[in-house]
Enzyme design. Structure first.
Site, PDB file in Angstrom:
ATOM      1  N   ASP A 180      12.504-100.100  68.773  1.00 37.28           N
ATOM      2  CA  ASP A 180      11.363-100.404  69.641  1.00 37.28           C
ATOM      3  C   ASP A 180      11.891-100.314  71.069  1.00 37.28           C
ATOM      4  OD1 ASP A 180       9.020-101.147  70.721  1.00 37.28           O
ATOM      5  OD2 ASP A 180       8.852-103.078  69.706  1.00 37.28           O
TER       6      ASP A 180
ATOM      7  N   ASP B 204       9.907-107.768  78.914  1.00 32.25           N
ATOM      8  CA  ASP B 204      10.382-106.974  77.789  1.00 32.25           C
ATOM      9  C   ASP B 204      10.743-105.571  78.278  1.00 32.25           C
ATOM     10  OD1 ASP B 204      10.816-106.644  75.082  1.00 32.25           O
ATOM     11  OD2 ASP B 204       8.724-106.208  74.606  1.00 32.25           O
TER      12      ASP B 204
ATOM     13  N   GLU C  40      12.814-108.917  67.107  1.00 36.65           N
ATOM     14  CA  GLU C  40      13.173-107.972  68.159  1.00 36.65           C
ATOM     15  C   GLU C  40      14.182-108.630  69.092  1.00 36.65           C
ATOM     16  OE1 GLU C  40      10.070-105.717  70.198  1.00 36.65           O
ATOM     17  OE2 GLU C  40      11.249-105.832  72.042  1.00 36.65           O
TER      18      GLU C  40
ATOM     19  N   HIS D  75       1.562 -97.653  65.228  1.00 34.53           N
ATOM     20  CA  HIS D  75       0.302 -98.396  65.264  1.00 34.53           C
ATOM     21  C   HIS D  75      -0.819 -97.407  64.951  1.00 34.53           C
ATOM     22  CE1 HIS D  75       2.781-100.528  68.298  1.00 34.53           C
ATOM     23  NE2 HIS D  75       2.108-101.606  67.999  1.00 34.53           N
TER      24      HIS D  75
ATOM     25  N   ASP E  34      -1.735 -95.311  67.864  1.00 31.92           N
ATOM     26  CA  ASP E  34      -0.713 -94.367  68.347  1.00 31.92           C
ATOM     27  C   ASP E  34      -0.976 -92.978  67.774  1.00 31.92           C
ATOM     28  OD1 ASP E  34       0.689 -96.583  69.326  1.00 31.92           O
ATOM     29  OD2 ASP E  34       2.114 -96.610  67.657  1.00 31.92           O
TER      30      ASP E  34
ATOM     31  N   ASP F 288      13.686-105.116  65.176  1.00 32.82           N
ATOM     32  CA  ASP F 288      13.390-104.155  66.244  1.00 32.82           C
ATOM     33  C   ASP F 288      14.622-104.108  67.127  1.00 32.82           C
ATOM     34  OD1 ASP F 288      10.891-103.640  65.237  1.00 32.82           O
ATOM     35  OD2 ASP F 288       9.809-104.130  67.071  1.00 32.82           O
TER      36      ASP F 288
ATOM     37  N   HIS G  94      12.756-109.817  72.378  1.00 31.44           N
ATOM     38  CA  HIS G  94      11.874-110.981  72.245  1.00 31.44           C
ATOM     39  C   HIS G  94      12.698-112.252  72.050  1.00 31.44           C
ATOM     40  CE1 HIS G  94       8.389-108.231  70.650  1.00 31.44           C
ATOM     41  NE2 HIS G  94       8.854-107.852  71.821  1.00 31.44           N
TER      42      HIS G  94
HETATM   43 CO   LIG Z   1       9.725-105.450  73.097  1.00 29.43          CO
HETATM   44 CO   LIG Z   2       8.937-104.934  68.818  1.00 28.91          CO
END
Ligand SMILES: [Co+2]
Ligand SMILES: [Co+2]
Ligand SMILES: [Co+2]
Ligand SMILES: [Co+2]
Ligand SMILES: [Co+2]
Ligand SMILES: [Co+2]
Ligand SMILES: [Co+2]
Ligand SMILES: [Co+2]
Lengths: 439, 439, 439, 439
Positions: free
Chosen positions: B339, B307, B268, B101, B104, B296, B271
């Site tokens: 991730d 998560d 992900e 990001h 980051d 991810d 998710h």
């Molecule tokens: Co996550």
């Molecule tokens: Co992710």
């Protein structure tokens, strides 16, 4: 006619102080609110299947209900007795609409021809019952999930002959609904889904399902049915995953097959929560997409992972639901249908009345509260004000397509913008809602 | 350059019998399968945020990690030290890609101008690092959810200036990703959703989000970015409900705004399960809709409702995932991005290596098993055969639009069809899969 | 004898390279590990109910299975045919144990006297079958939940006559289990719970249940039954809440009624996950409390909220389970019982074999992996070292009751202690486990 | 003193027709019901941590609250300012009790000695505040979960020195609670649990925890503290599994260590639902076991898998909770403590008032409704009648231990008993409840 529910009187409105368990405390059918009667607003319906077909079994236990109409000399005689019981019940309850699956009202028979002839005979019976009692049909549907032939789906079945068989049932069920002046026709894809991805071709099954729904739309126009077509989303149960998972999923499906103007959703409270959403979410989502058709008004158990189809008792929840529906203009062809069943331990015939009376009072009181919310405007004004800046030049320009990432970046940088967040005031809004509910 | 991970060697492939915790047992980057190397198939990436920014806090507890790169004389000096640590780690680990990001890698600063100048300087640093080390950027993204200004959303914010601020970040993050030859650009709408429906206008926020995504697509073409745009679905967390709930929801959104050819999904694992789906379901759904972009690659905790972003350890799960992806033609611009974060109690620097080595070996072994499944054809043949009747006249006619409900009803009735179900053989198929996994 | 499963051969061990779907790839009954054969370690059992009584219905669909043994001229003839089929299946499968409920093997009849006489006759049949085939009974139980009389519970029923009726069934089922040399007797309280708190007296029902279990213990000693008594926890389904929610709950119940030395638990994988626990958690908890009796070895669906009772396929999961059980000394009277059912779409008779063969291979391979974990000691050494300080003076003093809050406060303050956390190294431990599983 | 909440008046009861958002609509502190005032029944408390310590961060976002009391020249000055703000808030709100953790009110400092001296100073401040304002302490507790030293548990830590450190904190927090005349002392084991079973010895950690709780009881008697000791169950979060999972689990733990007469439970609504129970279930279970101590009155989000700690708004839910508590004799030392936090987007200082006013009104109205339920006796009479047969000879004989399985089997068989089920009438009972709530 009264032979099944002798010891229950016709249910009347007696007001909040009544202690008569067979009276309405809140549902006063002819009371006018916002220019319509309660009856016209709520358009409540009782169902055939849970009340007159299901016999009280569960996965671990045998039937607990012993209803007189289960037994008769023949299947057709039983079907007629069931119709007698059903319409006696509807009438005594004072509910305006009912709903059915083809095989709720009529024996499946041993062949498609028997199915057709039985169903045709029973449609005549229902027609006469409707005329005699004034009952109206909220919606009809076909059961394409209980017979073993549908164990791997109806429209999404790996065998096109089973697809064709389902089409045949839907053909007759749509025609019957049309003949009985049904206000809507519902499709619930209880077996349209998969049990394991290992044997499933998602893309192919989706194409099958898309074509099936297009044929349903075409047939509607062909026969001149003016009711609304509805898909009832449910995420799972009986199958591991069902294609009509939730409203957002159905929307994508409809868009793919060009059906988003033709089919709306029938949202069931308990299906919403099984899908990981609040019931409120599903209703608000459908309203925002222009997809709200009708509502299966029931209530799940927050701790249980299956469809308990309980009678709605929460005025707190249904006030918000009804508020959402009123904001969207109220029900058109749809209504509040009680897709509800007794607990398996509620074995008395009278329990059918207790369940529905409680449900109807819950919705009536919710309507009263929601009407106050509409009239009070406290929430809508707050929301309008929250987004007010979107009516200014920057906001309207963005939505009108006049801005790009580059132009916005220049705007922010040149003006050294540093926009600050403002309170969402959720707690105050919750207090406002409770202020309407608890007078 | 080696100053942060002195006591960890460069990680090499040593095979299944190695007892060296800092060696790969299965990941042999240059090993060729189905005509591509493991590295080319898997396209694995490490992330910047969990590994180098997060300090070990959770909702009930303070930071537990004490990393040397947290402390430096200035924010920019710390950012550079972090980049040193990150690229030392990537290189020693022997992973090919990374992801970040904007915030980051670069300090947010106190104004948009500081943000821009910091980010620009850090992009130069990353560019040089990439050249030195051969590392490649799998994807870049902008963090439009952590700063308090985004507490009520970025593109879906009630304030268009905050929308514009987010657009500014995305403008710079897309440009940076382009400059660094990123293969994809990701949008994760962590705050695009609602906390309460009481203060939310779903339709309006959806329109805002739709326009935002269109601008992103327009900008991509304007700057000539040839990577793929990706939306990463997540149902909730941080907000109560997020608009990019799951793949099916994103599909409907893309269709509404004419974006289904322009944007794919970054799925992900954790998710998927938070959305009430299996990871396998989300991957297979994306493949069937032509939407699979990138993955991810992590693992949730089946008992926890948030998560957890754990390192993937399940070859049983990832074999099926990789099989699905191989069937769909393998990754194009996407890859397996970790991730993943350490457990808060895994406080050693070395734990970063243990987590990634286990994850990379899990994916490498899953690839080997999935390749065998592709080569063995046992599953694909079974599935083809299951749907074989759809290739016959009835089936092709239905899908070609040559049949109606009426014509199918006539076909079924005239021929007195009574199609019978056939076994789905799920248990046998599961045995076949285990036969591939457990050699 | 072979008349039901003609086209299935006797299942043999053929090793990992066999492509015969009716052969074991991993289960080699006489192979010795840690001084015992696989058969002795695993003590696997098939069940009567799912395999021979359930006909493939679900809540939304009719029976899909058509088994020859469903039909016979009389109920008793059908029961005998079912026993023929069952023992043919057990024998061909090569499994060592089986399990049943009273009414699985014997018709309930129309009165308690018919129940008793039918059951007595069928126990003779089973006894002969056991002698002929060498099959052994892992456990027997009574079904006190399917008959409508138990709709509001058996021991916890508001009617003491229903309590007495359940006692009568358990009396006969325990006697039968004793006669058939059953290794355990199980109590599953599927209806011991509540549907609504509004009509339930929790304290009273708990007292009823406590007394019932005491009577069961008393009867065990009276008849000299030397097997183990087991309670099988489940949180819900069929009822909203069941009193034997999970192992921790059962422990508290046993302690209250002085039964913690007399009754152990039969842990079912799918019940564990429905209770919000990992299966591993329930097994480890039972082991730590000295309560592990037996295991219903199945697998749930992580996305579904009901008991799917699938065949176990996860070596990753069962390796950890078996490791836990081996650490606790292995099964004594218990074993791995397959409380598993076919998917409703798996309609072939052969599917019964596919399900069990996959399950038995899963457990056999898990055993092999777990034995390596025991022999390797990598995990146990790590754990011992992690708690090593508790063997020092401070730790032993605390546990010996030699310290108080005050004395510890003085110790910490006087020595200005500032103890530091150390890494839990979860990722490294997970890699170690995968190193054992994936050779 | 009024300097933080200048624009909020003292909150007064104004009745249901008031439109003043800073007035109570239902909470009339001195109103007498069943012989006690509302204040005496409800014993409501505000907490220190969520209101005055938490700054609005979440896992994905930075602090959103900017409170004046966060900033001061020193940590001790900030603590005093926070105390000023807290007591101004409590007083203006008109709530009777408050609660705190040691480190909420006092800076941890850099050593145990600083901790002790800071805490001692702040206890003096609180004492003076209590005297000035008349506020009372509902309970105190120690935070043994936020500091990194506790990342692997406090009493269940693998390092006995960390156990000792926690003991030191609890020693001082108990003494402080005693000095401030706290009515209860609470233990919440937020880190007493495990993150992975791979590094955990359940039996050993349970023994550590058992000894810790015994020391707490011993210390209570030593210092003459007459309040109640409470354990607050929670299933998970922050850790993967917490030992005090739910009330039933805590009961088993207390029994094992002989503590069931010494420690009660503090039930939090949101923890109940995270454990897979209804809040009602946890309260009724605690009452039935004689364990009900106090209640953390909040509300979770049914769709979210973490502790949202929202303000209670449901009169429907809290009426049943309060009815259960009244049936059990009402609160003794416990009360309704608002373990509630603002939504992160509710950034206004006034929002603290909105949240609490709504919560207090919810409880006040729930109390009124529950009192009517007690007075009306409709439910209790129904329940008594449902179990009436247990007062007859058969029922009393069973519970008195006069029957065995054999004697009951003889009784049933000799009399050819065939007891029939009777309706549980859940729907009618639900209507009765709504009849009390919606007047
Ligand atoms: Co996550
Ligand atoms: Co992710
Ligand atoms: Co339903
Ligand atoms: Co429905
Ligand atoms: Co089960
Ligand atoms: Co079981
Ligand atoms: Co909480
Ligand atoms: Co709490």
């Amino acid at each position: 006619m009264s032979e099944f529910f002798d010891n229950v009187p016709f249910v009347k409105f007696e007001g909040v102080d009544s202690t008569n368990p067979f009276a309405f405390k809140h549902y006063d059918a002819k009371k006018v609110l916002l220019g319509k009667t309660m009856e016209e607003h709520l358009r409540m319906a009782a169902c055939y299947w849970h009340n007159f077909c299901w016999q009280g079994s569960d996965v671990f236990g045998a039937n607990t209900f012993e209803r007189p109409w289960y037994k008769a000399d023949s299947e057709m005689a039983a079907a007629k007795m069931k119709a007698d019981a059903a319409f006696e019940f509807f009438t005594k309850l004072g509910i305006s609409y009912y709903s059915f699956h083809d095989v709720d009202v009529s024996p499946e028979g041993k062949s498609i021809k028997e199915y057709i002839s039985n169903f045709s005979a029973m449609v005549d019976v229902l027609q006469e019952k409707q005329e005699t009692t004034g009952m109206k049909l909220l919606w009809g549907t076909a059961n394409a999930f209980s017979n073993p032939r549908y164990m791997s789906g109806a429209a999404s079945n790996p065998n096109p002959e089973i697809f064709a068989y389902a089409a045949t049932q839907v053909f007759h069920a749509m025609n019957a609904t049309h003949a009985l002046k049904g206000q809507n026709y519902v499709l619930w894809g209880g077996r349209e889904g998969y049990e394991t991805l290992l044997n499933t071709d998602l893309k192919r099954e989706r194409a099958q399902l898309g074509r099936f729904m297009q044929m349903v739309v075409e047939h509607k126009y062909k026969i001149g049915f003016t009711g609304t077509l509805l898909i009832e989303p449910k995420p799972a149960e009986p199958t591991k995953h069902q294609y009509d998972y939730d409203t957002a999923t159905v929307y994508g499906f409809l868009k793919e097959f060009g059906l988003e103007k033709e089919i709306k959703v029938n949202i069931e409270a308990n299906h919403a929560t099984l899908a990981g959403h609040s019931f409120h979410h599903e209703i608000a989502t459908a309203c925002s997409l222009g997809l709200l058709g009708s509502v299966d008004a029931n209530q799940g158990d927050a701790q249980l992972g299956w469809d308990t189809d309980q009678y709605p008792t929460s005025v707190e929840e249904y006030t918000l639901i009804t508020y959402e529906i009123l904001k969207a203009g109220g029900f058109q062809s749809g209504g509040y249908m009680f897709d509800t069943k007794l607990r398996r331990q509620s074995t008395n015939l009278e329990d059918l009345f207790h369940g529905h009376i409680g449900a109807m009072d819950t919705l009536a009181l919710s309507l009263e509260r929601a009407v106050k919310m509409i009239e009070g405007e406290a929430l809508s004004k707050y929301v309008d004000q929250r987004y007010a800046k979107w009516n200014d030049e920057l906001g309207t320009g963005i939505l009108a397509g006049k801005q790009s990432l580059a132009s916005l970046a220049a705007h922010v940088t040149d003006n050294d913008l540093n926009p600050q967040p403002v309170s969402g005031q959720q707690e105050m809004l919750e207090n406002i809602v409770n202020g309407y509910i608890y007078r």
